[in-house]
Scaffold this motif. Structure first.
Motif, mmCIF file in Angstrom:
data_model
loop_
_atom_site.group_PDB
_atom_site.id
_atom_site.type_symbol
_atom_site.label_atom_id
_atom_site.label_comp_id
_atom_site.label_asym_id
_atom_site.label_seq_id
_atom_site.Cartn_x
_atom_site.Cartn_y
_atom_site.Cartn_z
ATOM 1 N N PHE A 1 -33.402 19.541 4.488
ATOM 2 C CA PHE A 1 -32.904 19.409 5.854
ATOM 3 C C PHE A 1 -34.102 19.075 6.733
ATOM 4 O O PHE A 1 -34.999 19.888 6.900
ATOM 5 C CB PHE A 1 -32.250 20.716 6.323
ATOM 6 C CG PHE A 1 -31.777 20.676 7.757
ATOM 7 C CD1 PHE A 1 -30.584 20.046 8.090
ATOM 8 C CD2 PHE A 1 -32.539 21.241 8.773
ATOM 9 C CE1 PHE A 1 -30.154 19.999 9.418
ATOM 10 C CE2 PHE A 1 -32.113 21.203 10.101
ATOM 11 C CZ PHE A 1 -30.919 20.575 10.417
ATOM 12 N N ASN A 2 -34.132 17.844 7.212
ATOM 13 C CA ASN A 2 -35.258 17.371 8.044
ATOM 14 C C ASN A 2 -36.621 17.654 7.402
ATOM 15 O O ASN A 2 -37.548 18.111 8.057
ATOM 16 C CB ASN A 2 -35.187 17.997 9.441
ATOM 17 C CG ASN A 2 -34.234 17.249 10.346
ATOM 18 O OD1 ASN A 2 -33.125 16.934 9.946
ATOM 19 N ND2 ASN A 2 -34.642 16.956 11.562
ATOM 20 N N GLY A 3 -36.690 17.406 6.089
ATOM 21 C CA GLY A 3 -37.961 17.565 5.382
ATOM 22 C C GLY A 3 -38.258 18.980 4.903
ATOM 23 O O GLY A 3 -39.291 19.232 4.281
ATOM 24 N N VAL A 4 -37.341 19.931 5.168
ATOM 25 C CA VAL A 4 -37.541 21.319 4.722
ATOM 26 C C VAL A 4 -36.556 21.609 3.606
ATOM 27 O O VAL A 4 -35.392 21.204 3.687
ATOM 28 C CB VAL A 4 -37.321 22.315 5.890
ATOM 29 C CG1 VAL A 4 -37.490 23.756 5.421
ATOM 30 C CG2 VAL A 4 -38.272 22.018 7.041
ATOM 31 N N GLN A 5 -37.029 22.308 2.562
ATOM 32 C CA GLN A 5 -36.155 22.579 1.419
ATOM 33 C C GLN A 5 -34.995 23.498 1.782
ATOM 34 O O GLN A 5 -35.149 24.437 2.555
ATOM 35 C CB GLN A 5 -36.955 23.175 0.250
ATOM 36 C CG GLN A 5 -37.471 24.583 0.519
ATOM 37 C CD GLN A 5 -38.042 25.261 -0.714
ATOM 38 O OE1 GLN A 5 -37.657 24.946 -1.833
ATOM 39 N NE2 GLN A 5 -38.942 26.203 -0.513
ATOM 40 N N MET A 6 -33.830 23.173 1.244
ATOM 41 C CA MET A 6 -32.680 24.056 1.365
ATOM 42 C C MET A 6 -32.830 25.133 0.290
ATOM 43 O O MET A 6 -33.266 24.829 -0.823
ATOM 44 C CB MET A 6 -31.380 23.281 1.137
ATOM 45 C CG MET A 6 -31.081 22.242 2.185
ATOM 46 S SD MET A 6 -30.840 22.890 3.849
ATOM 47 C CE MET A 6 -29.374 23.913 3.647
ATOM 48 N N VAL A 7 -32.512 26.367 0.643
ATOM 49 C CA VAL A 7 -32.628 27.452 -0.330
ATOM 50 C C VAL A 7 -31.295 28.168 -0.462
ATOM 51 O O VAL A 7 -30.558 28.296 0.508
ATOM 52 C CB VAL A 7 -33.735 28.470 0.064
ATOM 53 C CG1 VAL A 7 -35.099 27.834 -0.033
ATOM 54 C CG2 VAL A 7 -33.510 29.044 1.449
#
Length: 202
Positions: A157-163
């Motif tokens: 999401f916008n370059g951040v990993q989904m966890v």
């Protein structure tokens, strides 16, 4: 979080503006196509069209040269074009004011988190609010280490990993910032069920 609640009149105006935006570009459409273009369900599209007709903002007739008899020609009237401009200006003004309020609230919250020693954050909710947070912490000492949202399909999401819930235990984080916009009480319950202490939730 009443900041995120909209009146039914505001929602109605937003729906009508979305329909008018499509009609300003493409007059010959089915209601199904309008639904797809606006993201509104068919019932809402139908409601908006009838409201627009009632107000004199739109006139419509069957598209005679189209073999698909469900296709209507929707024409924005001069009054409709004027109303569209006024609604657009009003929502632009509202949106900018709304964005500034959201940003101020988030800056305040992030400041409190930083003073409490929180520098590695997980966001709960892949939303526009999460995007604002990502902009605010860029270049800061705080870092967003993951975004948790069961309804989001992507891996980033916008370059951040989904966890996922299970990955939270393997991730190094100090606090969870709720960026979901709806059902905040349910979110609190879900986070407690995941074993996240209340003092770590912001």
């Amino acid at each position: 979080m009443d900041l995120f609640k909209q009146s039914s009149e505001t929602r109605e105006d937003l729906g009508m503006l979305a329909v008018m935006d499509v009609l300003a570009v493409e007059e010959q459409v089915t209601q199904r196509e309008l639904s797809r273009e606006t993201g509104l369900n068919l019932k809402k599209v139908n409601y908006c069209l009838h409201k627009l007709l009632e107000k004199g903002y739109v006139k419509f007739q069957r598209a005679v040269n189209n073999p698909d008899k469900r296709v209507y020609l929707y024409i924005l009237t001069p009054t409709g074009l004027k109303a569209k401009s006024q609604l657009t200006y009003g929502f632009l003004k509202f949106t900018l004011g709304f964005y500034n309020q959201v940003e101020d609230k988030l800056r305040f919250c992030l400041g409190k988190m930083a003073r409490s020693g929180v520098d590695k954050i997980v966001l709960y909710g892949a939303t526009d609010v999460a995007k604002v947070v990502l902009d605010l912490v860029e270049g800061d000492e705080m870092v967003i280490v993951g975004v948790l949202d069961e309804g989001y399909a992507g891996s980033e999401f916008n370059g951040v990993q989904m966890v996922g819930k299970s990955a939270l235990n393997e991730l190094e984080w100090d606090g969870v910032l709720i960026t979901a916009l709806e059902n905040l009480d349910e979110v609190g319950v879900k986070l407690r069920q995941m074993g996240i202490p209340e003092e770590k939730v912001w």
